[in-house]
Write a protein that holds these residues in place. Structure first.
Motif, PDB file in Angstrom:
ATOM      1  N   LEU A 140       8.282  -2.541   0.296  1.00  0.00           N
ATOM      2  CA  LEU A 140       8.144  -1.527   1.324  1.00  0.00           C
ATOM      3  C   LEU A 140       7.396  -0.406   0.683  1.00  0.00           C
ATOM      4  O   LEU A 140       6.753   0.302   1.441  1.00  0.00           O
ATOM      5  CB  LEU A 140       9.537  -1.115   1.749  1.00  0.00           C
ATOM      6  CG  LEU A 140       9.652   0.161   2.737  1.00  0.00           C
ATOM      7  CD1 LEU A 140       8.885  -0.256   4.172  1.00  0.00           C
ATOM      8  CD2 LEU A 140      11.087   0.485   2.881  1.00  0.00           C
ATOM      9  N   THR A 141       7.858   0.219  -0.281  1.00  0.00           N
ATOM     10  CA  THR A 141       6.953   1.112  -1.158  1.00  0.00           C
ATOM     11  C   THR A 141       6.266   1.091  -2.119  1.00  0.00           C
ATOM     12  O   THR A 141       5.366   2.033  -2.615  1.00  0.00           O
ATOM     13  CB  THR A 141       8.333   2.259  -1.722  1.00  0.00           C
ATOM     14  OG1 THR A 141       8.972   1.508  -2.399  1.00  0.00           O
ATOM     15  CG2 THR A 141       9.193   2.651  -0.396  1.00  0.00           C
ATOM     16  N   GLY A 142       6.390  -0.212  -2.857  1.00  0.00           N
ATOM     17  CA  GLY A 142       5.662  -0.227  -4.010  1.00  0.00           C
ATOM     18  C   GLY A 142       6.371   0.617  -5.240  1.00  0.00           C
ATOM     19  O   GLY A 142       7.164   1.253  -4.969  1.00  0.00           O
TER      20      GLY A 142
ATOM     21  N   VAL B 299       0.806  -1.318  -0.003  1.00  0.00           N
ATOM     22  CA  VAL B 299       0.088   0.144   0.084  1.00  0.00           C
ATOM     23  C   VAL B 299       0.862   1.248  -0.003  1.00  0.00           C
ATOM     24  O   VAL B 299       1.977   1.076   0.137  1.00  0.00           O
ATOM     25  CB  VAL B 299      -0.999   0.032   1.135  1.00  0.00           C
ATOM     26  CG1 VAL B 299      -2.000  -1.108   1.070  1.00  0.00           C
ATOM     27  CG2 VAL B 299      -0.302  -0.067   2.521  1.00  0.00           C
ATOM     28  N   ALA B 300       0.000   2.296  -0.175  1.00  0.00           N
ATOM     29  CA  ALA B 300       0.913   3.576  -0.136  1.00  0.00           C
ATOM     30  C   ALA B 300       1.727   4.007   1.115  1.00  0.00           C
ATOM     31  O   ALA B 300       2.533   4.807   1.237  1.00  0.00           O
ATOM     32  CB  ALA B 300       0.129   4.922  -0.732  1.00  0.00           C
TER      33      ALA B 300
ATOM     34  N   LEU C 139       5.837  -1.947   6.438  1.00  0.00           N
ATOM     35  CA  LEU C 139       6.793  -2.527   7.302  1.00  0.00           C
ATOM     36  C   LEU C 139       6.250  -3.264   8.363  1.00  0.00           C
ATOM     37  O   LEU C 139       6.693  -4.511   8.959  1.00  0.00           O
ATOM     38  CB  LEU C 139       7.554  -1.221   8.021  1.00  0.00           C
ATOM     39  CG  LEU C 139       8.560  -1.714   8.548  1.00  0.00           C
ATOM     40  CD1 LEU C 139       9.807  -2.570   7.543  1.00  0.00           C
ATOM     41  CD2 LEU C 139       9.519  -0.427   9.059  1.00  0.00           C
ATOM     42  N   THR C 140       5.057  -2.932   8.796  1.00  0.00           N
ATOM     43  CA  THR C 140       4.175  -3.726   9.822  1.00  0.00           C
ATOM     44  C   THR C 140       4.065  -5.036   9.264  1.00  0.00           C
ATOM     45  O   THR C 140       4.383  -6.120   9.967  1.00  0.00           O
ATOM     46  CB  THR C 140       2.924  -3.165  10.406  1.00  0.00           C
ATOM     47  OG1 THR C 140       3.371  -1.816  11.021  1.00  0.00           O
ATOM     48  CG2 THR C 140       2.122  -3.957  11.175  1.00  0.00           C
ATOM     49  N   SER C 141       3.491  -5.075   7.860  1.00  0.00           N
ATOM     50  CA  SER C 141       3.088  -6.525   7.441  1.00  0.00           C
ATOM     51  C   SER C 141       4.200  -7.526   7.040  1.00  0.00           C
ATOM     52  O   SER C 141       4.453  -8.440   7.315  1.00  0.00           O
ATOM     53  CB  SER C 141       2.609  -6.139   5.846  1.00  0.00           C
ATOM     54  OG  SER C 141       2.280  -7.285   5.175  1.00  0.00           O
ATOM     55  N   ILE C 142       5.419  -6.701   6.525  1.00  0.00           N
ATOM     56  CA  ILE C 142       6.792  -7.300   6.537  1.00  0.00           C
ATOM     57  C   ILE C 142       7.215  -7.879   7.849  1.00  0.00           C
ATOM     58  O   ILE C 142       7.662  -9.165   7.969  1.00  0.00           O
ATOM     59  CB  ILE C 142       7.962  -6.309   5.824  1.00  0.00           C
ATOM     60  CG1 ILE C 142       7.563  -5.946   4.725  1.00  0.00           C
ATOM     61  CG2 ILE C 142       9.462  -6.934   5.987  1.00  0.00           C
ATOM     62  CD1 ILE C 142       8.204  -4.695   3.969  1.00  0.00           C
ATOM     63  N   THR C 143       7.059  -7.218   8.940  1.00  0.00           N
ATOM     64  CA  THR C 143       7.558  -7.626  10.145  1.00  0.00           C
ATOM     65  C   THR C 143       6.705  -8.883  10.613  1.00  0.00           C
ATOM     66  O   THR C 143       7.357 -10.062  10.868  1.00  0.00           O
ATOM     67  CB  THR C 143       7.357  -6.544  11.161  1.00  0.00           C
ATOM     68  OG1 THR C 143       8.218  -5.577  11.111  1.00  0.00           O
ATOM     69  CG2 THR C 143       7.688  -7.123  12.715  1.00  0.00           C
TER      70      THR C 143
END
Length: 88
Positions: free
Chosen positions: A43-45, A11-12, A18-22
């Motif tokens: 991280l950024t799209g 998402v934007a 970063l929460t999802s990646i964690t």
């Protein structure tokens, strides 16, 4: 070594990514993976608009807050993290 391919909806909001990646990194480690692999722009799209000024806004310093956080997450979880990001 087992590896995990982590796919999440980018998402934007970089903090949300970063929460999802964690979360996905911890989940992969809990399932026994020694390596978790994310997409190049997890991280950024990426919006390919051929505007370097726009792309620069997506860039992260190396070493910087995000890479430090990912390094700490890797150490804490005992898992290698492969993730591509725009480097400042």
């Amino acid at each position: 070594m087992h590896a995990a391919l982590a796919v999440h909806r980018v998402v934007a909001d970089q903090a949300a990514n970063l929460t999802s990646i964690t979360r996905l990194t911890r989940e992969a480690a809990d399932r026994g993976a020694g390596l978790v692999v994310f997409s190049e722009t997890a991280l950024t799209g990426f919006v390919g608009n051929d505007d370097p000024v726009h792309d620069r806004l997506l860039a992260q310093p190396v070493s910087g807050p995000v890479t430090e956080q990912l390094g700490a997450l890797s150490s804490e979880s005992g898992i290698w993290i492969a993730i591509g990001l725009y480097e400042w």
